[in-house]
Design a protein around this motif. Sequence first.
Motif, PDB file in Angstrom:
ATOM      1  N   GLY A 217       0.962  -1.203   0.019  1.00 21.01           N
ATOM      2  CA  GLY A 217       0.019   0.065   0.095  1.00 21.01           C
ATOM      3  C   GLY A 217       0.965   1.239   0.193  1.00 21.01           C
ATOM      4  N   THR A 218       0.129   2.471  -0.072  1.00 22.62           N
ATOM      5  CA  THR A 218       1.165   3.676   0.061  1.00 22.62           C
ATOM      6  C   THR A 218       0.216   4.397   1.407  1.00 22.62           C
ATOM      7  N   VAL A 219       1.149   5.338   1.933  1.00 19.70           N
ATOM      8  CA  VAL A 219       0.628   6.256   2.752  1.00 19.70           C
ATOM      9  C   VAL A 219      -0.245   7.422   2.132  1.00 19.70           C
ATOM     10  N   GLU A 220      -1.512   7.561   2.686  1.00 22.52           N
ATOM     11  CA  GLU A 220      -2.349   8.669   1.978  1.00 22.52           C
ATOM     12  C   GLU A 220      -2.211   9.755   2.893  1.00 22.52           C
ATOM     13  N   ALA A 221      -2.313   9.692   4.259  1.00 17.07           N
ATOM     14  CA  ALA A 221      -2.455  10.905   4.967  1.00 17.07           C
ATOM     15  C   ALA A 221      -2.389  10.232   6.377  1.00 17.07           C
ATOM     16  N   PRO A 222      -1.952  11.138   7.567  1.00 21.43           N
ATOM     17  CA  PRO A 222      -2.071  10.529   8.869  1.00 21.43           C
ATOM     18  C   PRO A 222      -3.294   9.650   9.065  1.00 21.43           C
ATOM     19  N   GLY A 223      -3.207   8.498   9.597  1.00 19.99           N
ATOM     20  CA  GLY A 223      -4.518   7.507   9.802  1.00 19.99           C
ATOM     21  C   GLY A 223      -5.014   7.051   8.619  1.00 19.99           C
TER      22      GLY A 223
ATOM     23  N   ASP B 167      -3.476   2.600  14.369  1.00 21.62           N
ATOM     24  CA  ASP B 167      -2.274   2.566  15.084  1.00 21.62           C
ATOM     25  C   ASP B 167      -1.103   2.620  13.877  1.00 21.62           C
ATOM     26  N   MET B 168      -0.912   4.033  13.661  1.00 22.00           N
ATOM     27  CA  MET B 168       0.145   4.490  12.518  1.00 22.00           C
ATOM     28  C   MET B 168       0.830   5.451  13.046  1.00 22.00           C
ATOM     29  N   ARG B 169       2.391   4.961  12.841  1.00 22.19           N
ATOM     30  CA  ARG B 169       3.240   6.150  13.226  1.00 22.19           C
ATOM     31  C   ARG B 169       3.095   7.611  12.664  1.00 22.19           C
ATOM     32  N   GLU B 170       3.491   8.599  13.232  1.00 17.78           N
ATOM     33  CA  GLU B 170       3.350   9.708  12.912  1.00 17.78           C
ATOM     34  C   GLU B 170       4.574  10.240  12.062  1.00 17.78           C
ATOM     35  N   GLY B 171       4.369  11.364  10.837  1.00 19.09           N
ATOM     36  CA  GLY B 171       5.397  11.889  10.244  1.00 19.09           C
ATOM     37  C   GLY B 171       5.849  10.811   9.074  1.00 19.09           C
ATOM     38  N   LEU B 172       4.861   9.926   8.616  1.00 17.15           N
ATOM     39  CA  LEU B 172       5.146   9.069   7.427  1.00 17.15           C
ATOM     40  C   LEU B 172       4.829  10.090   6.327  1.00 17.15           C
ATOM     41  N   THR B 173       5.745   9.987   5.302  1.00 13.64           N
ATOM     42  CA  THR B 173       5.525  10.616   4.032  1.00 13.64           C
ATOM     43  C   THR B 173       4.296  10.345   3.074  1.00 13.64           C
ATOM     44  N   PRO B 174       3.527  11.047   3.008  1.00 10.77           N
ATOM     45  CA  PRO B 174       2.396  10.601   1.996  1.00 10.77           C
ATOM     46  C   PRO B 174       3.054  10.259   0.871  1.00 10.77           C
ATOM     47  N   GLY B 175       2.337   9.031   0.229  1.00 14.04           N
ATOM     48  CA  GLY B 175       2.806   8.566  -1.059  1.00 14.04           C
ATOM     49  C   GLY B 175       4.078   7.655  -1.210  1.00 14.04           C
TER      50      GLY B 175
END
Lengths: 358, 281
Positions: free
Chosen positions: A245-251, A264-272
């Motif tokens: 998958g890919t990070v979309e937005a926080p959460g 349960d998602m780490r903060e500060g992950l780069t979207p995309g």
Amino acid sequence: MAGVTLDTVRKVYAGNVEAVKGVSLGIEDGSFCVLVGPSGCGKSTLLRMIAGLETISGGEVKIGDRIVNQVEPADRDIAMVFQNYALYPHMSVYDNMAYGLKNRGTPKDEIEKRVKEAARILAIESFLARKPRQLSGGQRQRVAMGRAIVRKPQVFLFDEPLSNLDAKLRVQMRVEIKRLQRALGVTSIYVTHDQVEAMTLSDKLVVMSGGQIEQVGTPSEVYRRPETRFVATFIGSPPMNILPGTVEAPGRVSIGGQSIAVTDMREGLTPGSAIEVGLRPEDVQAGGTGTSSLSMDVDFVEELGATQLFHGKVAGAEFIVQASTGQLPADTRRLALAVEPANVHLFDPQTTKRLGRV
Amino acid sequence: MVENRPFAQFMAYLTLALGVVIVAFPVYLAIMASTFDAATIINGNMPLVPGDQAAVNYPRALFYGGVHAREPVAGMMFNSMIMALGIAIGKILISILSAFAVVYFKFPFRKTAFWIIFITLMLPVEVRIYPTYKIVADLGLLDTYTGLVMPLIASATGTLLFRQFFMTIPDELLEASKIDGAGAFRFFKDTLLPLSMTTIAALFVIQFIYGWNQYLWPLLITTKSSMQTIVIGIKKMITTTDALTEWQIAMTTAVLAMLPPVLVVIFMQRLFVKGLVETEK
């Protein structure tokens, strides 16, 4: 009674093969610790080092407060149950159980008392005069445990003791081992490759892979919050589904264009950025709808009696869903899956570590 | 396989019976010959039914011997018995201990030690007879039981047999007894030895017969007639220079010589067969 402490224990075999790569672990007095992992992960080697059957290449093994690196197996105050039972074939059941005590110079009447007591606990009193070959696998296993019990050791070591039994007996003996350990309150270390055994028996579950500890915790901790993708897929049956998958937005993450919410998602992950999404087959609601949902193409269905397993693909990746029988028609070709945000596990595709809240 | 062909069965039995007759007839003849007097045998018409001289021949052979050799067979049998027992027991002791060392102890040059033992398989007594004789003679062991027995004890067969057997014993058994507080010697005595009983029996039978039937070695190193073994005795009775061979005594001696190996086989057969086909652990 005593706990067992391992401090950066290493095992290097000839030819520089490192079987155990610096394992540190504390096992509390009276607890039941299970070492689980695929074959070749070093779990048996670790157990044999605690037993004193393998030399320790580095680090320290402590039983209670005593460092036992150089202590003979017989003097470590441990008892071991082997996979193939390792009963002395020429001795009667009674002698098998009494042998260790005899070698220690225990008085005869004390030996008899202890053997009778152990035989009563294990319900093998009527076989005491028999030879091991006249017993069934389950009975032999009991004798092997009896041999361990009579010694009244500080620590029980079990090396895949149920692997040679048939499935039904295995379940039965599993329960008995647990009950026995509770009753005797002896610290136990149990090695297995069977994750069901590991989950049901342990107070403390240690998942190992490649000579290292992947995660330590209670069974529910390990199941609920696997620290690595390896643990996630190893513990649980059928194994956890891993989707790219890919990070979309926080959460929020996206799987092949379908967006789902994650608690349960780490903060500060780069979207995309790429991420691996783990979902347990039993955690997704087949046929349900909700805020987060995925669609799945079904290939075939496995009937397990009470439940059905739907095998198919989600966003091009293999996926298994567990559903109660009768909940869905068996000829379902396309499923909508409702995903509870709390049940989504995220892993880093590079390090395979969990990307949960810190 | 279920088969019911009477003719084939008949042929099978016939072949078997023929084989038995061919093998057993000389033995039968020897037994018969030991029951006649010299004259009956010499005139060439010895009947194939037992005669009436057994009661004369056996005591005479046992306690007096042939007319010329004059050596009672009882004494020879005693010598043979010492030699056969010595070789059998000595071999078992040496080989079980060396196999124990080779299998269960890790020491430098363990493989080398094993191969050196193994190589002696290719050097039977007959091949190394001169150096062996020289050593035994220099040690002053000619005409002694030690000289008869010792050179034949050393051989690799037993070591190999025990080694193969020990390798089939699961390692866990050793580990279990380590945890049970048994050291190397106690593991040997309490576990290995009882498990090896059938192998020991098999080796005993083979080596007893081997020792009993030795011919060349005792012929070389014994000169005193009081040290003779029975196999040599028979030979001496048959080769006489200026008199008729006392065939009835020679045959009686031969029958007596057969007896101990036969008894050993009969009484140890069950264990012996088990030892050779042992699979159950």
